[in-house]
Design a protein around this motif. Structure first.
Motif, short mmCIF file in Angstrom:
data_model
loop_
_atom_site.label_atom_id
_atom_site.label_comp_id
_atom_site.label_asym_id
_atom_site.label_seq_id
_atom_site.Cartn_x
_atom_site.Cartn_y
_atom_site.Cartn_z
N PRO A 72 0.82 -1.22 0.00
CA PRO A 72 0.00 0.00 0.00
C PRO A 72 0.86 1.27 0.00
O PRO A 72 0.37 2.34 -0.37
CB PRO A 72 -0.83 -0.10 1.28
N VAL A 73 2.07 1.18 0.44
CA VAL A 73 2.97 2.32 0.36
C VAL A 73 3.89 2.12 -0.84
O VAL A 73 4.75 1.24 -0.84
CB VAL A 73 3.79 2.50 1.65
N GLN A 74 3.67 2.93 -1.86
CA GLN A 74 4.43 2.78 -3.09
C GLN A 74 5.59 3.77 -3.13
O GLN A 74 5.52 4.86 -2.56
CB GLN A 74 3.52 2.99 -4.29
N LEU A 75 6.63 3.37 -3.82
CA LEU A 75 7.81 4.20 -3.95
C LEU A 75 7.81 4.85 -5.33
O LEU A 75 7.53 4.18 -6.33
CB LEU A 75 9.07 3.35 -3.78
N PRO B 150 23.51 28.27 -14.05
CA PRO B 150 23.69 27.14 -13.12
C PRO B 150 22.88 25.95 -13.61
O PRO B 150 21.90 26.13 -14.34
CB PRO B 150 23.13 27.66 -11.80
N HIS B 151 23.28 24.80 -13.25
CA HIS B 151 22.48 23.63 -13.62
C HIS B 151 22.66 22.57 -12.56
O HIS B 151 23.46 22.74 -11.62
CB HIS B 151 22.90 23.10 -15.00
N GLY B 152 21.96 21.48 -12.71
CA GLY B 152 22.12 20.42 -11.74
C GLY B 152 21.12 19.31 -11.96
O GLY B 152 20.24 19.40 -12.83
N THR B 153 21.28 18.29 -11.17
CA THR B 153 20.38 17.15 -11.23
C THR B 153 19.86 16.88 -9.83
O THR B 153 20.64 16.69 -8.89
CB THR B 153 21.12 15.91 -11.78
N HIS B 154 18.55 16.92 -9.71
CA HIS B 154 17.92 16.62 -8.42
C HIS B 154 17.13 15.32 -8.54
O HIS B 154 16.45 15.10 -9.54
CB HIS B 154 16.98 17.76 -8.00
N LEU B 155 17.26 14.50 -7.53
CA LEU B 155 16.56 13.22 -7.50
C LEU B 155 15.77 13.12 -6.21
O LEU B 155 16.29 13.43 -5.13
CB LEU B 155 17.57 12.06 -7.58
N CYS B 156 14.54 12.71 -6.34
CA CYS B 156 13.66 12.66 -5.18
C CYS B 156 12.98 11.29 -5.13
O CYS B 156 12.48 10.80 -6.15
CB CYS B 156 12.61 13.76 -5.28
N ALA B 157 13.00 10.69 -3.97
CA ALA B 157 12.23 9.45 -3.76
C ALA B 157 11.11 9.75 -2.78
O ALA B 157 11.34 10.31 -1.71
CB ALA B 157 13.13 8.34 -3.21
N VAL B 158 9.89 9.40 -3.18
CA VAL B 158 8.76 9.61 -2.29
C VAL B 158 8.10 8.27 -1.97
O VAL B 158 8.12 7.34 -2.78
CB VAL B 158 7.68 10.55 -2.89
N GLU B 159 7.54 8.24 -0.80
CA GLU B 159 6.68 7.12 -0.45
C GLU B 159 5.25 7.64 -0.41
O GLU B 159 4.96 8.60 0.31
CB GLU B 159 7.07 6.54 0.91
N VAL B 160 4.40 7.04 -1.20
CA VAL B 160 3.02 7.48 -1.25
C VAL B 160 2.15 6.39 -0.61
O VAL B 160 2.16 5.24 -1.04
CB VAL B 160 2.55 7.75 -2.69
N ILE C 50 6.02 11.57 -7.45
CA ILE C 50 4.65 11.16 -7.08
C ILE C 50 3.98 10.47 -8.26
O ILE C 50 3.36 9.41 -8.12
CB ILE C 50 3.84 12.40 -6.63
N THR C 51 4.12 11.06 -9.43
CA THR C 51 3.51 10.44 -10.62
C THR C 51 4.11 9.06 -10.87
O THR C 51 3.40 8.12 -11.23
CB THR C 51 3.74 11.35 -11.84
N ASP C 52 5.41 8.97 -10.66
CA ASP C 52 6.08 7.68 -10.86
C ASP C 52 5.54 6.62 -9.91
O ASP C 52 5.35 5.46 -10.29
CB ASP C 52 7.58 7.89 -10.64
N ALA C 53 5.25 7.04 -8.69
CA ALA C 53 4.72 6.09 -7.71
C ALA C 53 3.32 5.61 -8.09
O ALA C 53 2.95 4.46 -7.84
CB ALA C 53 4.68 6.73 -6.32
N LEU C 54 2.55 6.50 -8.72
CA LEU C 54 1.13 6.21 -8.93
C LEU C 54 0.81 5.69 -10.33
O LEU C 54 -0.33 5.29 -10.59
CB LEU C 54 0.30 7.47 -8.64
N ARG C 55 1.77 5.68 -11.23
CA ARG C 55 1.48 5.25 -12.61
C ARG C 55 0.86 3.87 -12.69
O ARG C 55 -0.06 3.65 -13.47
CB ARG C 55 2.77 5.29 -13.43
N PRO C 56 1.33 2.92 -11.88
CA PRO C 56 0.73 1.58 -11.99
C PRO C 56 -0.77 1.58 -11.67
O PRO C 56 -1.48 0.66 -12.05
CB PRO C 56 1.50 0.76 -10.95
#
Lengths: 860, 294
Positions: free
Chosen positions: A466-469, A651-661, A770-776
């Protein structure tokens, strides 16, 4: 360095690359100095505007409109005038003859509609909270009490709340001239060719919700006059711009007006403004001949500090099957609110050159329409136009990756400008001078543990946890260091983008740096001291930085747009270089050597090949004494410099975020967050770290928490901090930060600016996660802020559309292309029907995408 | 953010306070009792409340403190949240109170806000009223006519309306000790750390020797104009043996808790509409019961 961080100034992990740029013992540049201004700022033992007390001071309170839109048929202030302690009370009509109109400095098109903007409403109120009357009293309590004795008769008019409806035929009008302020277009390449027969088109509409900038220090103003000249103290970011604009609009001659920004507690663009209250305070001081003070309450601020964002974005990306982007088309509706304030119409244009992001493409087309509504005007808010652009392109690129079944990092890799290609002129006409997207991304992926998190995600999907990553990527750049004056001119902005500095060598060898930048929490006093200490070879402690008072720092363009270091810091360096050249000339004279034979090292001028030398402090005293100077040498080492950059910095950069939904409650929790930023060379890594942390926090605020909400009558509902939620430290994860350093080639310090980077990068990283977690589950987007309730409803609606859908095993199932509430556009042929309408439908664009290729405006 | 003018009275004793309140109310003045001020002062500053006078109980030491009184714990009305949550007596004998109090607002508020003030404010979004309801607390109040006791089930009359009569002051609250065999949990769902509960669930649950639930008490925060007991779910939980989902896929615990929102009338606000609150109440009740069962 580590000790200082561990001491607790900055929570979170030390930037990894600090070790990389370990300074030599003598160098200040690159040292994690604690900020010299912080002790007085954090204890409050300083001159905040509200701390200022002047003899005979009076206090102003404003009566504000309880309606979004109404005709004023009568204002009676006479009862208020007889209340205890009340010195004066005025309606807008009382001030109509002298209050003038608040300025807009950015007429973006020839035919732009710039309505008259009285600081106090006279005949009509056009947003909730607009001032309609004021009371001036002997203390602020009596002033507030007397407001209740003012009677105002309103004749309600229809509010104008929705941009699409506002543009429709027959819509109620905010102003007589109609609700369209301007339409601005820009294009590069052949957009029709890019979209013609494109194998993939991603066409999405995103809502950039209205935000309320929430600086820690509320706005405050003190105005005073000696009968001849005026002094205005204001919690402003822009004392210099303010002075010029007030001189132009109030009739007070510029040389009779001093503007002071004392210590200022945050701005984020909200104090980049010429406010009604500033103008009215001056007028009241002039009328009454006494000092007046006004300090807003937080609720007053939520209503009447200019708001940020509020755009409806339609972005279409045409691509090949291998993920290569052919072109990007953008249509914006930008909510101006009721009036055009200082740079209101220019904000979306600051994003106009950024929707192509870090990517190469053949064509680009941008149209923005500014729309009037009966809401508080919008204007600059941290990032100003660029967060919106970055959000749209980074969300759309994620959708493209998903559509093609390619990893989102890989899709970016296939499109970004490679390190060998710099300097690179983009489809939007900007020349990115330097960058290394590969290095920042590789570093971020390694720090994040990308592969491990993907494995965990697959496992949770398989277990139907129930908690998706979810994992979100954001690779951003921005144009900052505002700005080359030439470019601002080509964009019809009313002023330039240079910055000024003066460096004074005092007789005892101490140094005063006078800067035209106007810090309000950024730490300029520390950073400028570091720059000057290195350049002049003096101790860090021997440098003071003066700022914010137009009678002290007489030339300046102030602080916004991540410009202070990139333009103002460079000006400090340039002034130091001039001082050094004067000192060299004097040293040569005193040592009877040729200036060419005098070398400078560590604060000492020495005749090459000898031990004979003079310290810069000795030279400062010699110049002061003036006993023995070269012919024609004025008795000072001081110098000034004005720097106008040739280019923006990127400036530039790469940000990575992991969420638990939590799919049962809709709660989203950020599990980990990695930010690798390339802000060029770093003066003070501790300050950079702080800017990145604060920036990410504000970007997360937009993604998850913040939204200015109006009810159906147009009243602002989020007038307190219980309703307008901003995240505190308790609501945020630990940020893991790192850096790569690709020096800017556009300035001698190699710096790029860091003030806005975190805010620009983080919002799409979070929403992509968030979208990545909920796509399925069939969820394709969640509107910001992604509140638990919105996530829950998105899940419920997806479930209703495709009953029985559950977390899939293996690769995520293809989501439904196209965007349901925009029915006329962009579905891939053969796509499944869209899901049921969202509970909060986005009112989309009514006309099909235009594809004019001829620019009607543009930078170059 | 400046309150309208009001008079300020600081009585020297509870008797004094009762007299001042009775006199003012007899004169038709609207007076408000000031305890910690963490809810009242914002209302005044936003000019949502216009009392003619504030009666400040802050200097009455007899209203402050926690006492172990055998079958119950007595918490004086002016005891701060911080004192409550750190009290050994509270933590040992009425742990649900400590658990819920620790979620109230933030440390600054907890150092000023008071236990009795939260109760008398009767805000259904407050965390403590639901706890009082679940634990069947007894409210001890006093007026010039003397003391009386009000059971929790009768104390919360309506939105921000406690069952305090004219001239009555809340002295303290009796929190019954439930004895051994009980488990507790307070599940708070809020959008930011400092925000009020969107929904909160206070649970006390006791298992019998066989492991099945013998008694469950559930108080709901922010599910109506007053805190409410989830009576239907409480009844449904009786006899449920909490175990992993049955072989036939049934989950009696989940089914019982799916009735947690029965009989509620949750509000609509910026953070949640009623259907979402109902959903949350069901999910959170299952989680809270699960956590209380350990």
């Amino acid at each position: 360095m580590t000790e200082e961080l561990d001491a607790g100034l900055v929570a979170g992990r030390i930037a990894e690359s600090d070790q990389m740029s370990e300074p030599s013992a003598e160098r200040e540049m690159g040292r994690a100095r604690r900020r010299k201004e912080d002790a007085r700022l954090v204890t409050g033992r300083t001159m905040w505007t509200d701390n200022i007390q002047l003899p005979g001071m009076l206090y102003v309170a404003f009566l504000r409109s309880p309606m979004a839109h109404a005709r004023i048929t009568g204002v009676n202030v006479s009862a208020a005038r007889s209340r205890p302690g009340v010195v004066a009370a005025y309606s807008g009509r009382d001030l109509a003859g002298e209050q003038g109109s608040l300025p807009c400095a950015w007429p973006v098109t020839e035919d732009i509609v710039i309505p008259d903007h009285p600081p106090m409403a006279v005949d009509e109120v056009r947003y909730p909270g607009e001032a309609v009357a004021c009371v001036v009293a002997t203390d602020r309590y009596r002033a507030a009490d007397a407001l209740e004795a003012i009677a105002v008769d309103y004749e309600p008019l229809d509010p104008v709340l929705d941009m699409t409806e506002a543009l429709a035929e027959g819509a109620p009008k905010v102003h007589e001239a109609g609700n369209r302020a301007f339409t601005w277009k820009f294009a590069g390449g052949d957009i029709d060719a890019a979209f013609r027969d494109a194998p993939v088109v991603i066409d999405r509409t995103y809502v950039q919700q209205r935000l309320i900038p929430t600086a820690m220090e509320p706005r405050a103003v003190v105005a005073t006059t000696d009968g001849d000249g005026f002094t205005l103290y204001s919690a402003t970011q822009i004392p210099h711009v303010l002075r010029v604009m007030l001189a132009m609009t109030t009739g007070i001659p510029e040389h009779k007006l001093r503007v002071v920004a004392p210590d200022v507690g945050g701005g984020f663009g909200s104090k980049l403004q010429v406010t009604a209250e500033e103008v009215l305070a001056l007028l009241l001081a002039r009328r009454l001949g006494r000092p007046v003070k006004w300090t807003e309450s937080r609720s007053e601020g939520n209503l009447t500090v200019h708001h940020g964002r509020d755009q409806l974005q339609r972005i279409a990306v045409a691509a090949d099957r291998d993920g290569r982007i052919r072109g990007v088309r953008v249509e914006l509706l930008a909510d101006m609110g009721a009036y055009l304030m200082l740079v209101t119409p220019g904000v979306p244009l600051l994003g106009a050159f950024m929707y192509n992001g870090i990517y190469k493409m053949d064509a680009y087309d941008f149209t923005c329409t500014g729309v009037f509504t009966t809401k508080m005007p919008t204007d600059a808010y941290r990032g100003a136009g660029r967060p919106e652009a970055t959000f749209a392109i980074e969300r759309a690129v994620d959708e493209l990756a998903h559509e093609l079944g390619i990893d989102p990092v890989e899709v970016r890799r296939r499109n970004w400008i490679t390190r060998e290609e710099f300097p690179y002129t983009t489809i939007a006409g900007l020349t990115y001078d330097s960058g290394d997207y590969e290095a920042a991304t590789e570093k971020a992926l390694a720090m994040f543990g990308y592969d491990e998190l993907r494995a965990e995600q697959a496992d949770r999907r398989e277990r139907r946890d129930p908690v998706q990553l979810g994992i979100g990527v954001s690779t951003y750049t921005e144009m900052c260091g505002l700005a080359p004056s030439r470019v601002l001119g080509s964009l019809s902005y009313g002023a330039g983008g240079w910055e000024h500095a003066a460096v004074r060598l005092l007789p005892t060898g101490k140094v005063e740096v006078v800067t035209g930048t106007s810090p309000h929490g950024q730490g300029h006093e520390t950073a400028w001291s570091q720059i000057a200490a290195d350049a002049l070879g003096v101790p860090f402690e021997d440098v003071s930085v003066l700022h914010g008072d137009t009678s002290v720092a007489h030339r300046g363009m102030d602080t916004y747009g991540s410009r202070s270091l990139v333009v103002g810091g460079v000006a400090v360096l340039a002034a130091c270089e001039k001082v050094k050249e004067r000192a060299r000339e004097l040293a040569a004279h005193l040592m009877e050597a040729s200036a060419d034979d005098v070398e400078f090292d560590g604060g000492r001028f020495r005749v090459r090949g000898t031990d004979e030398g003079r310290t810069i402090q000795e030279l400062a005293l010699a110049a002061f004494a003036a006993h023995d100077l070269p012919g024609g040498f004025e008795p000072r080492l001081d110098a000034e410099a004005t720097f106008d950059p040739d280019n923006f910095s990127f400036p530039h950069g790469t940000h990575l975020c992991a969420v638990e939904v939590d799919t049962e409650t809709g709660r989203c929790a950020i599990r980990s967050y990695v930010a690798v930023d390339d802000v060029g060379s770093v003066v003070n890594p501790l300050i950079v770290e702080g800017q990145v942390h604060g920036g990410i926090a504000q970007g997360v605020g937009q993604a998850l928490f913040e939204e200015a909400v109006h009810d159906a009558d147009g009243n602002l509902v989020t007038t307190t901090m219980a309703d307008y939620l901003i995240p505190s430290a308790a609501d945020l994860p630990e940020f893991t930060t790192g850096r790569t350093e690709t020096p800017a080639t556009s300035n001698p310090l190699g710096v790029k600016g860091v003030g806005e980077a975190g805010t620009i990068a983080s919002t799409p990283a979070v929403v992509n996660a968030i979208t990545d977690a909920l796509r399925p589950y069939g969820v394709r987007d969640v509107r910001m802020p992604c509140t638990p309730e919105r996530i829950w409803r998105a899940l419920a609606e997806a479930e209703a559309a495709v009953p029985g859908q559950a977390p899939a095993t293996g690769p995520a199932p293809a989501a439904v292309p196209g965007f349901a509430p925009v029915p006329t556009h962009g579905s891939t042929p053969g796509a499944a029907p869209p899901p049921a309408p969202a509970s909060e439908p986005i009112r989309g664009f009514v006309a099909p995408a235009t594809s004019e290729s001829a620019p009607e405006g543009g930078a170059r | 953010m400046i309150p309208a003018p009001f008079d300020y009275v600081r009585p020297a004793s509870v008797e004094d306070a009762c007299r001042v309140l009775a006199d003012a109310e007899a004169a038709g003045d609207e007076v408000k009792v000031l305890a910690g001020g963490q809810s009242l002062l914002p209302l005044l500053r936003l000019r949502l409340a216009y009392p003619s006078a504030l009666v400040d109980l802050g200097r009455l030491p007899e209203l402050r403190g926690v006492a172990d009184r055998g079958d119950h714990v007595y918490i004086g009305a002016l005891t701060t949240h911080d004192e409550v949550m750190r009290s050994g007596v509270v933590r040992e004998h009425v742990p649900l109170v400590a658990l819920a109090t620790a979620t109230v607002a933030d440390p600054a508020v907890r150092h000023r806000g008071t236990f009795g003030g939260s109760m008398a404010h009767a805000d259904p979004a407050g965390d403590l009223p639901a706890v009082a309801l679940a634990l069947d607390c007894v409210f001890v109040v006093r007026s010039s006519d003397g003391e009386r006791e009000i059971p929790a089930a009768e104390f919360f009359v309506d939105y921000l309306e406690p069952a305090l009569g004219p001239g009555e002051v809340l002295l303290g609250v009796r929190v019954p000790k439930l004895g051994s065999g009980w488990g507790f949990h307070y599940e708070k769902f809020h959008r930011t750390a400092q925000a009020w509960a969107t929904v909160g669930v206070a649970v006390a649950v006791r298992r019998g020797d066989g492991g099945a639930i013998e008694e469950a008490r559930i108080g709901l925060t922010n599910m109506g104009p007053t805190p409410v007991r989830a009576r239907v779910a409480e009844a449904a939980l009786r006899g449920v043996a909490p175990s992993p989902a049955g072989s036939n896929g049934s989950d009696p615990l989940r089914e019982a808790c799916a009735q947690a929102d029965a009989g509620t009338s949750p509000p609509a606000d910026l953070h949640a509409r009623p259907d979402y609150r109902r959903h949350l109440a069901r999910v959170l009740t299952r989680r809270a019961v699960g956590a209380a069962l350990g």
